[in-house]
Write an enzyme that holds these catalytic residues in place. Structure first.
Site, mmCIF file in Angstrom:
data_model
loop_
_atom_site.group_PDB
_atom_site.id
_atom_site.type_symbol
_atom_site.label_atom_id
_atom_site.label_comp_id
_atom_site.label_asym_id
_atom_site.label_seq_id
_atom_site.Cartn_x
_atom_site.Cartn_y
_atom_site.Cartn_z
ATOM 1 N N GLY A 312 0.829 -1.200 0.000
ATOM 2 C CA GLY A 312 0.000 0.000 0.000
ATOM 3 C C GLY A 312 0.860 1.245 0.000
ATOM 4 O O GLY A 312 2.080 1.189 0.109
ATOM 5 N N PHE A 316 2.841 9.249 3.469
ATOM 6 C CA PHE A 316 4.182 9.044 4.008
ATOM 7 C C PHE A 316 5.118 8.382 3.008
ATOM 8 O O PHE A 316 6.339 8.475 3.114
ATOM 9 C CB PHE A 316 4.104 8.155 5.261
ATOM 10 C CG PHE A 316 3.454 6.825 4.991
ATOM 11 C CD1 PHE A 316 4.188 5.762 4.495
ATOM 12 C CD2 PHE A 316 2.102 6.649 5.230
ATOM 13 C CE1 PHE A 316 3.589 4.539 4.236
ATOM 14 C CE2 PHE A 316 1.494 5.432 4.982
ATOM 15 C CZ PHE A 316 2.240 4.377 4.473
ATOM 16 N N LYS A 334 7.942 -0.019 5.954
ATOM 17 C CA LYS A 334 7.433 1.310 5.592
ATOM 18 C C LYS A 334 8.596 2.124 5.045
ATOM 19 O O LYS A 334 9.577 2.369 5.746
ATOM 20 C CB LYS A 334 6.801 2.002 6.793
ATOM 21 C CG LYS A 334 6.227 3.377 6.457
ATOM 22 C CD LYS A 334 5.857 4.160 7.702
ATOM 23 C CE LYS A 334 4.619 3.619 8.369
ATOM 24 N NZ LYS A 334 4.163 4.516 9.480
ATOM 25 N N ASP A 430 -3.855 9.137 17.171
ATOM 26 C CA ASP A 430 -4.367 8.854 15.816
ATOM 27 C C ASP A 430 -5.023 7.479 15.765
ATOM 28 O O ASP A 430 -4.722 6.660 14.890
ATOM 29 C CB ASP A 430 -3.235 8.942 14.796
ATOM 30 C CG ASP A 430 -3.756 9.193 13.375
ATOM 31 O OD1 ASP A 430 -4.936 9.587 13.234
ATOM 32 O OD2 ASP A 430 -2.997 8.995 12.417
#
Length: 618
Positions: A312, A316, A334, A430
């Site tokens: 995905g 960011f 990430k 968050d």
């Protein structure tokens, strides 16, 4: 009975781990494995004697290890007789240690040549502190580990809270009330059921003797107090032995010592130059309790960041699936792009906070990497993706009520850990469905700590910057920008409604106007049909549980922060240890300025209990 290896020996009724010779390793372990270690406690008295008062090498460590075989290949000097240059940092080590380090080692530790640290499979301590102790008036008194004077260490582990406390004090002093180190380590995820327990030690270039004078260990409770009358006699023998064997090799070692000092000075100068450049170029190191990965490791793991490995992408950057070559472990990586909205501050926040947290409902950080302008974070791979994709994805894919209810309870448990059960308070800031990831058993795990902030228990957070996602942001957060436990509880309340209803926090109604999910559920409740808000894709669900989730979600997302329950109380409601307060839908529309607000609170004892149980959420 002890198992000794290396240069370890027993003399003068003391355990001598090293005999003074340079570049040597000495270890001593209890003769057999100990089964079923839970909440253990140990205390021991040690003496480190160095040839020179201001120089020493290298230290000793109390150790719990899955095996003693792997330690046979361990090296001296900075490896402390526990690791070598190939296995240091590997999770397969299955080793926990409390180190007493007496020399600078810039490769693995902070530049503190006299410190105590908690190590897990690594020489990068997850927690460390300059050696010393806190006196009765809570002032810190430093100690020199290699002073030649006896000192006592206490290590206590609570299997329920996973808390490790380490204390240090001069010999014959009482155990300090305030521990030197306190950290959360889930040893069940580090060690097997049965382990070896003992000590490891090593010397470097300089002569140094490491001795254990007395030791008490209890694998399932408080350690038996040491007999100081016996130990004092042993200490006298040790001192007499040291005085009767003067060092005849001092003149030989003096050039080595001078060379060592020169090398240390060169290292310090080089480090100063490096740090100066680092500040200019943005280089950094982070104390996150997790090993770093090389860029080459991550390139190999993702087949060169191939598109077929892409999971995905967002503001960011991108997330890739990878397989670590060394362990064949699936991971999520990430990859934060240079122009990402998530900057260096968020990157550091995520890995410094998440790197120390251990909870089954939090995403596990495995490590990080920085390569030129790229930032990379490595996590456990979650094969079922994010919860929002399952809830709001296209097609007929859905998730049944049993899993939804378990996910809600799991995230509540994780938030309780963050707010109240960890050594500091963590405000996530968050909480939302897209930040909840699902493992292979559909267990929910809260992730993305880029906006998280932490502070000490009993104090307030100092953040005044508005952060979060619209629809989950509490009214007082939007006004003041100040995040608290209560603003996290608000977001969790909206999250509960989102999971139960299968709808986004903000949607457009039939007239093209934005409609808050909370308002929609309140309207349904007031009209007597609150269960009609449950996700229509759920063919079968437990009505009592669904009603509990909906009403508790509304209570958590109350516009008045003082009306929201704390996470401990939320957890008690969800597991049905405490009944949910009996309140009406009209209570949710009241503000603190309404005359009826206090009357509603006082007229219902259970709601009053909710308020008094807020536990610092204001």
């Amino acid at each position: 009975m002890l198992r000794l290896d290396g240069v370890a020996s027993i003399t003068s009724k003391a355990l001598k781990l090293t005999d003074g010779a340079p570049q040597k390793v000495g270890r001593a372990f209890y003769g057999r494995r100990l089964d079923s270690i839970s909440s253990f406690s140990t205390t021991f008295v040690f003496v480190i004697t160095s040839q020179y008062s201001d120089l020493s090498s290298h230290g000793l460590a109390f150790t719990l290890s899955a095996t003693t075989d792997s330690l046979l290949d361990a090296l001296p000097s900075q490896f402390l007789g526990m690791f070598n240059d190939e296995n240091v940092g590997n999770t397969t080590n299955q080793l926990f240690a409390v180190e007493l380090d007496t020399i600078i080692n810039s490769e693995f530790r902070d530049l503190d040549d006299n410190h105590v640290g908690i190590d897990v499979n690594n020489l990068v301590s997850i927690s460390s502190h300059t050696a010393g102790y806190y006196t009765s008036n809570d002032t810190f008194s430093p100690l020199r580990l290699a002073s030649g004077e006896p000192m006592q260490v206490w290590v206590d582990y609570d299997a329920n809270s996973h808390q490790v406390n380490v204390s240090l004090a001069p010999y014959l002093e009482r155990k300090p009330e305030r521990p030197l180190l306190s950290s959360i380590v889930n040893l069940t995820s580090v060690l097997p059921r049965s382990v070896y327990v003992g000590f490891a030690s090593a010397t470097g270039l300089l002569r140094c003797i490491h001795q254990i004078i007395g030791w008490s260990f209890n694998p399932n409770g408080a350690a038996t107090p040491l007999d100081y009358s016996v130990l004092s006699e042993v200490i006298k023998d040790v001192r007499r032995e040291a005085q009767s064997h003067p060092d005849t090799s001092r003149h030989i070692l003096l050039p080595i010592t001078i060379m060592s000092v020169f090398i240390v000075l060169v290292m310090l100068v080089a480090l100063y130059i490096y740090m100066k450049k680092a500040r200019k170029s943005g280089e950094w190191e982070i104390d996150c309790g997790s090993p770093s990965f090389t860029y080459k490791d991550l390139v190999r793991a993702t087949s060169g960041f191939s598109d077929r490995m892409l999971l995905g992408k967002g503001g960011f950057g991108k997330v890739y699936k990878g397989m670590l070559q060394t362990s064949s472990q699936n991971v999520a990586i990430k990859r934060i792009s240079p122009d990402s909205k998530q900057g260096m501050k968020e990157f550091i926040a995520e890995i410094t906070i998440l790197g120390h947290l251990r909870h089954r409902n939090l995403v596990q950080l495995l490590g990080y990497c920085r390569h030129k302008n790229e930032l990379l974070i490595v996590y456990d791979y979650m094969p079922n993706g994010s919860l929002d994709r399952v809830l709001h994805g296209q097609g007929n894919q859905t998730i049944d009520w049993v899993h939804r209810f378990n996910i809600i309870k799991g995230i509540a448990s994780g938030l309780l850990y963050l707010h109240e059960d960890w050594e500091k308070v963590v405000i996530h800031r968050d909480i939302k469905a897209s930040n909840v990831l699902l493992d292979n058993k559909m267990t929910g795990r809260l992730g993305d700590f880029g906006l998280a902030r932490l502070h000490n228990h009993g104090t307030d957070a100092h953040t005044t910057h508005l952060a979060g996602t619209w629809g989950y942001i509490a009214p007082e957060l939007a006004r003041l920008g100040r995040a608290t436990k209560a603003t996290d509880v608000f977001a969790f309340g909206v999250f509960m409604l989102e999971v139960a209803c299968g709808r986004h926090p903000i949607e457009v109604n039939n007239y093209g106007e934005p409609m808050l999910l909370t308002d929609w559920v309140i309207d349904a409740w007031e009209s007597g049909s609150v269960l009609k808000t449950v996700d229509p894709k759920l063919e079968d669900y437990v009505k009592e549980e669904a009603e509990l989730v909906l009403k508790l979600g509304l209570l958590c997302s109350h516009s008045v922060h003082s009306a929201r329950p704390c996470m401990r109380l939320v957890m008690q409601y969800l597991v049905k240890d405490v009944l949910l307060p009996d309140f009406k839908a009209s209570f949710l529309s009241l503000t603190i300025k309404d005359e009826d607000f206090d009357q509603h609170i006082l007229s219902c004892n259970s709601v009053a209990t909710t308020m008094t149980g807020l536990s610092g959420g204001r």
